[in-house]
Motif scaffolding. Structure first.
Motif, PDB file in Angstrom:
ATOM      1  N   UNK A 249       0.825  -1.211   0.000  1.00 12.92           N
ATOM      2  CA  UNK A 249       0.000   0.000   0.000  1.00 12.92           C
ATOM      3  C   UNK A 249       0.857   1.258   0.000  1.00 12.92           C
ATOM      4  N   UNK A 250       2.062   1.157   0.566  1.00 15.31           N
ATOM      5  CA  UNK A 250       2.966   2.313   0.616  1.00 15.31           C
ATOM      6  C   UNK A 250       3.737   2.499  -0.683  1.00 15.31           C
ATOM      7  N   UNK A 251       3.560   1.563  -1.634  1.00 11.88           N
ATOM      8  CA  UNK A 251       4.174   1.742  -2.939  1.00 11.88           C
ATOM      9  C   UNK A 251       5.248   0.752  -3.317  1.00 11.88           C
ATOM     10  N   UNK A 252       5.489  -0.269  -2.500  1.00 10.44           N
ATOM     11  CA  UNK A 252       6.515  -1.259  -2.833  1.00 10.44           C
ATOM     12  C   UNK A 252       6.180  -1.971  -4.140  1.00 10.44           C
ATOM     13  N   UNK A 253       7.182  -2.114  -5.003  1.00 12.11           N
ATOM     14  CA  UNK A 253       7.004  -2.865  -6.239  1.00 12.11           C
ATOM     15  C   UNK A 253       7.549  -4.291  -6.103  1.00 12.11           C
ATOM     16  N   UNK A 254       8.358  -4.504  -5.072  1.00 12.15           N
ATOM     17  CA  UNK A 254       8.931  -5.813  -4.777  1.00 12.15           C
ATOM     18  C   UNK A 254       8.963  -5.991  -3.265  1.00 12.15           C
ATOM     19  N   UNK A 255       8.741  -7.227  -2.801  1.00  7.89           N
ATOM     20  CA  UNK A 255       8.897  -7.566  -1.392  1.00  7.89           C
ATOM     21  C   UNK A 255      10.039  -8.564  -1.245  1.00  7.89           C
ATOM     22  N   UNK A 256      10.828  -8.373  -0.196  1.00  6.48           N
ATOM     23  CA  UNK A 256      11.956  -9.242   0.090  1.00  6.48           C
ATOM     24  C   UNK A 256      11.609 -10.082   1.312  1.00  6.48           C
ATOM     25  N   UNK A 257      11.296 -11.355   1.087  1.00  9.88           N
ATOM     26  CA  UNK A 257      10.900 -12.240   2.180  1.00  9.88           C
ATOM     27  C   UNK A 257      12.057 -13.157   2.551  1.00  9.88           C
ATOM     28  N   UNK A 258      12.270 -13.310   3.853  1.00 13.21           N
ATOM     29  CA  UNK A 258      13.292 -14.235   4.335  1.00 13.21           C
ATOM     30  C   UNK A 258      12.696 -15.104   5.435  1.00 13.21           C
ATOM     31  N   UNK A 259      12.809 -16.405   5.254  1.00 14.21           N
ATOM     32  CA  UNK A 259      12.436 -17.371   6.280  1.00 14.21           C
ATOM     33  C   UNK A 259      13.669 -17.541   7.169  1.00 14.21           C
ATOM     34  N   UNK A 260      13.738 -16.792   8.269  1.00 13.53           N
ATOM     35  CA  UNK A 260      14.928 -16.819   9.104  1.00 13.53           C
ATOM     36  C   UNK A 260      15.132 -18.179   9.765  1.00 13.53           C
ATOM     37  N   UNK A 261      14.048 -18.824  10.148  1.00 14.00           N
ATOM     38  CA  UNK A 261      14.183 -20.163  10.718  1.00 14.00           C
ATOM     39  C   UNK A 261      14.796 -21.105   9.679  1.00 14.00           C
ATOM     40  N   UNK A 262      14.368 -20.953   8.438  1.00 15.92           N
ATOM     41  CA  UNK A 262      14.936 -21.764   7.372  1.00 15.92           C
ATOM     42  C   UNK A 262      16.407 -21.468   7.145  1.00 15.92           C
ATOM     43  N   UNK A 263      16.783 -20.195   7.236  1.00 15.53           N
ATOM     44  CA  UNK A 263      18.177 -19.812   7.037  1.00 15.53           C
ATOM     45  C   UNK A 263      19.070 -20.427   8.107  1.00 15.53           C
ATOM     46  N   UNK A 264      18.583 -20.438   9.336  1.00 16.62           N
ATOM     47  CA  UNK A 264      19.383 -20.978  10.431  1.00 16.62           C
ATOM     48  C   UNK A 264      19.367 -22.501  10.479  1.00 16.62           C
ATOM     49  N   UNK A 265      18.213 -23.093  10.208  1.00 20.80           N
ATOM     50  CA  UNK A 265      18.054 -24.531  10.408  1.00 20.80           C
ATOM     51  C   UNK A 265      18.222 -25.361   9.144  1.00 20.80           C
ATOM     52  N   UNK A 266      18.257 -24.693   7.985  1.00 19.10           N
ATOM     53  CA  UNK A 266      18.513 -25.420   6.751  1.00 19.10           C
ATOM     54  C   UNK A 266      17.300 -26.014   6.079  1.00 19.10           C
ATOM     55  N   UNK A 267      16.111 -25.757   6.620  1.00 20.35           N
ATOM     56  CA  UNK A 267      14.896 -26.219   5.945  1.00 20.35           C
ATOM     57  C   UNK A 267      13.781 -25.205   6.192  1.00 20.35           C
TER      58      UNK A 267
END
Length: 244
Positions: free
Chosen positions: A45-63
């Protein structure tokens, strides 16, 4: 894959089903910002044309561990989505791309098995963004906990040759601190490859965003500074658009 013009991309980092921001990627430093879907909607709604999503649990745990939140965001928004965290195989990436993710972000998987970049890109050209997270000038993996001995520039060139559509460069030394950016590493990367370089880490104010644009970045991912209200997404995008 290219950004049509310089973009300010809000980060939606998810841990235990909530939006968080970490300092230098360390567990236990998180500030919590509520429901991921609400955050995603707010940025769109604020105008983002792209969203950057990160699954932090996945980054740390590998799945992958926050698939439900990711799915709800995909269903609730219509902008481009780039997703990282726990994506380790061609099958993981393919499933997400077919689900509606526009770009998959590979970090540890790209370092450990570089050939997956080419395999995914062969079927989904431009869809792989390789994440190079640097600490003290060295690429680090496993949630920024393990050094690799790799130089970011050499690594970026290798992945571009393998078919990566973009490089996501995170400067862990300044990540989450809101103390300002370091443009030198970004400039060196942008000068070394023909694919877009997306910068992340250290943004504290609008001037930092402009400096990264001037250093050659195609986009900048911003987390803490937006969530803490240092500036608005519209203010940052307007600054780079007006000086472009």
């Amino acid at each position: 894959m290219a950004f049509d013009s310089f973009e300010v991309v809000p980060a939606v980092d998810v841990q235990d089903g909530e939006v968080v921001q970490l300092v230098q990627g360390e567990r236990g430093t998180e500030r919590r910002y509520g429901d991921p879907v609400e955050a995603a909607r707010r940025w769109v709604e604020a105008g983002a044309r792209t969203l950057h999503l990160v699954d932090l649990d996945g980054a740390f745990d590998g799945e992958r561990a926050n698939a439900d939140a990711v799915g709800r965001i995909l269903d609730a928004t219509s902008v481009d989505v780039q997703l990282g965290g726990g994506i380790r195989t061609v099958a993981d990436a393919t499933e997400l791309l077919e689900r509606g993710v526009d770009r998959v972000i590979l970090g540890t998987a790209a370092v450990e098995t570089p050939e997956v970049v080419g395999e995914i890109s062969a079927h989904h050209p431009g869809s792989v963004m390789v994440s190079l997270d640097a600490k003290d000038g060295e690429v680090v993996v496993e949630g920024w906990t393990e050094g690799t001995g790799l130089d970011p520039v050499e690594a970026a060139q290798r992945y571009a040759d393998l078919g990566a559509g973009a490089i996501l460069f995170t400067n862990v030394d300044v990540e989450g601190r809101q103390t300002g950016v370091e443009t030198g590493p970004v400039r060196r990367l942008a000068d070394s490859v023909d694919v877009p370089v997306v910068a992340s880490g250290g943004v504290a104010d609008v001037e930092d965003v402009v400096e990264l644009r001037d250093a050659g970045a195609a986009a900048v991912v911003v987390g803490t500074a937006l969530y803490e209200g240092n500036f608005t997404l519209a203010e940052a995008q307007a600054a780079v658009d007006s000086e472009g």
